[in-house]
Design an enzyme around this catalytic site. Sequence first.
Site, PDB file in Angstrom:
ATOM      1  N   ASP A  26       3.736   7.604  -9.988  1.00 20.85           N
ATOM      2  CA  ASP A  26       3.060   8.884  -9.805  1.00 20.85           C
ATOM      3  C   ASP A  26       4.014  10.030 -10.109  1.00 20.85           C
ATOM      4  OD1 ASP A  26       0.737   7.515  -8.553  1.00 20.85           O
ATOM      5  OD2 ASP A  26       2.246   7.069  -7.033  1.00 20.85           O
ATOM      6  N   ASP A  43       1.067  10.401  -4.410  1.00 16.57           N
ATOM      7  CA  ASP A  43       0.659   9.332  -3.507  1.00 16.57           C
ATOM      8  C   ASP A  43       1.556   9.309  -2.280  1.00 16.57           C
ATOM      9  OD1 ASP A  43      -1.200   8.690  -5.396  1.00 16.57           O
ATOM     10  OD2 ASP A  43      -0.452   6.659  -5.796  1.00 16.57           O
ATOM     11  N   ARG A 101     -10.221  10.041  -6.223  1.00 12.54           N
ATOM     12  CA  ARG A 101      -9.109   9.996  -5.272  1.00 12.54           C
ATOM     13  C   ARG A 101      -8.617  11.388  -4.886  1.00 12.54           C
ATOM     14  NH1 ARG A 101      -5.618   4.925  -7.905  1.00 12.54           N
ATOM     15  NH2 ARG A 101      -7.384   3.485  -7.973  1.00 12.54           N
TER      16      ARG A 101
END
Length: 609
Positions: free
Chosen positions: A137, A164, A223
């Site tokens: 990420d 994340d 998400r």
Amino acid sequence: MEMNNAKWSKMLAAGVVLGATLVTSSFAVTSPDFPMAGFATQNGGTTGGKGYSEVTVDNVNDLKSYAKAGNKIIYVKPGTYMGPVEVGSNVTIYGYQGAIIAQPTTGSAMKLSGSTNVIIRNLKFKGVGAHDDDDEDCLQVNHESKNVWIDHVDVYDGHDGNLDITNASDYVTISWTKFSYTSASTGHQFSNLIGNSKTKTSDRGHLNVTIHHTWWADGVVERMPRVRFGKVHVANNLFDSKDASYCVRAAIEADIRIERNVFIGVQKALDLYTSDGAITAAQMIENYEENVKKPQSGTGTAFKPSYSMSLTDVSTQAKAYALRDSIKLYAGATLPDPGASSVVTPASSSSAKSSSSVASSSSAKSSSSVAPASSSSAKSSSSVAKSSSSQGQVVSGTATLTKHGSGSTTQTVAAGESIADFYFTVAGATGATVTGLPDGVTGTLKGSDYYISGTVSATVAPGAYKFTVTTTGATTNASKSGTITVVASGTAPASSSSASKDPEPAEGSSSSNTELAEESSSSMELPNSSESGTTILSQEAGVRANLSVEGRTVVIHGISQNTAPIYLFDQQGRLVAKSLASENCAITVPRAGTYLVRIGHETHRIIVR
């Protein structure tokens, strides 16, 4: 002292100092420095590098060295710094306007792994582009990292994801942050995971996360966040990505409190994913939903936070739009440079306090825009990093410019009037310049976005002004052109393309001419000054109200009885007062500060000192 809109806009564009508030040329609107709130205030609190020495860096080697060592307050000068940057403990990393941490082809831009007591603020994190392959990420909070505050950052185009929080990390607050994906991303545009596997039962009892006043903007598909095992408070956020399939997803043993958020034009606000196991709770509490195609009522009763937090009511369209406007104005890397604000490294309290009373003193005391002096704990002058360049690394390759914003690159405006703002995202370059704009309209670099805005001078000759925006600092630079056609003052523009149109507020008028809202709460105080001003954020050509500030009174001129009611909101979108329209309406505000005024389709930003 009164100032008209044109004079105020010119002063903002010029980067003048108004009283004790510095408005820099690199960012025309100085963002308020909102205090810490949420889970980062728990478990003893989060203070970052407070109490340690300060250092200012302008090259990637020094940034990596100081960040990994920890025990430091690090100010990052403008420029692009190639990651990965590993972050230790007891550290504050605070960026100047234009500081960008870039994600390499493999790996993260910045990574916290087992880090404790970290504050990251006012930085842009530029990903390599989201693709459907396995990588890291853009920004990671991993491996039992604890007490982390990520505030006023802009994260986009993360390879595997934007940010994340995984592997039993805990006591994290994300606030006033913007997540997005641009054309550099071609798939897997899934922004945030909290808990990365259904088999990670070691996450139970951890992953306590607060996300507030954060914007999931265009390009984000899923998400926002997706949660497994954690207790997550999703409060007062904006979800309006036109690409969204779902926003929040609850998965195995997730306990999510989804409270007073604004969802506009998305497929699903909430998705309940039970395939991997039962969900603890995903409770929808007093949210605003508009054009949400597949409503979801939620499930269960979510946890009650161990902290107090003042939240904005979004029960009507007008209130929801005010929160939306506030988040769009302030989310991202919008804070002033070190030395331009009295608070850059607030300390938190370990006890449960309201979000308006957590911040404490600053470590940055210099009034100049250069690096603040080191604190008394600094051992020697060698703690200040030096390099031959203040611009970071030069980017090699081909640059791109991607246009955003409601304003068109081809628009018509009368002399003395403001254009409809728009901007270009600069990728693969260190900056941009512009030529050909009419007097009064300027180009301003805000991080990696280059804004075109301003008020056309009243003395500008009518005609077509062709402008060209060109990137700088790349091996191969890119250019984009447009035309602003100026007509004589008093002449109606041929097109209304410069207007930003929003639906009418749904809330009806009150029975009295002006009433203070029951939920009125304190706004952020601004320094005293004899100057006050207004700025138009969005406008419908048919109304065009004029605002002035006289002491603590806001006066709205040029509107009729037929105009929609007037709403006054504070910086966080909370309703302060509402009024019926009249030819010269006056509203007295409770205290100095910055406010948003909605009049029909128009939104004005005003400063009362």
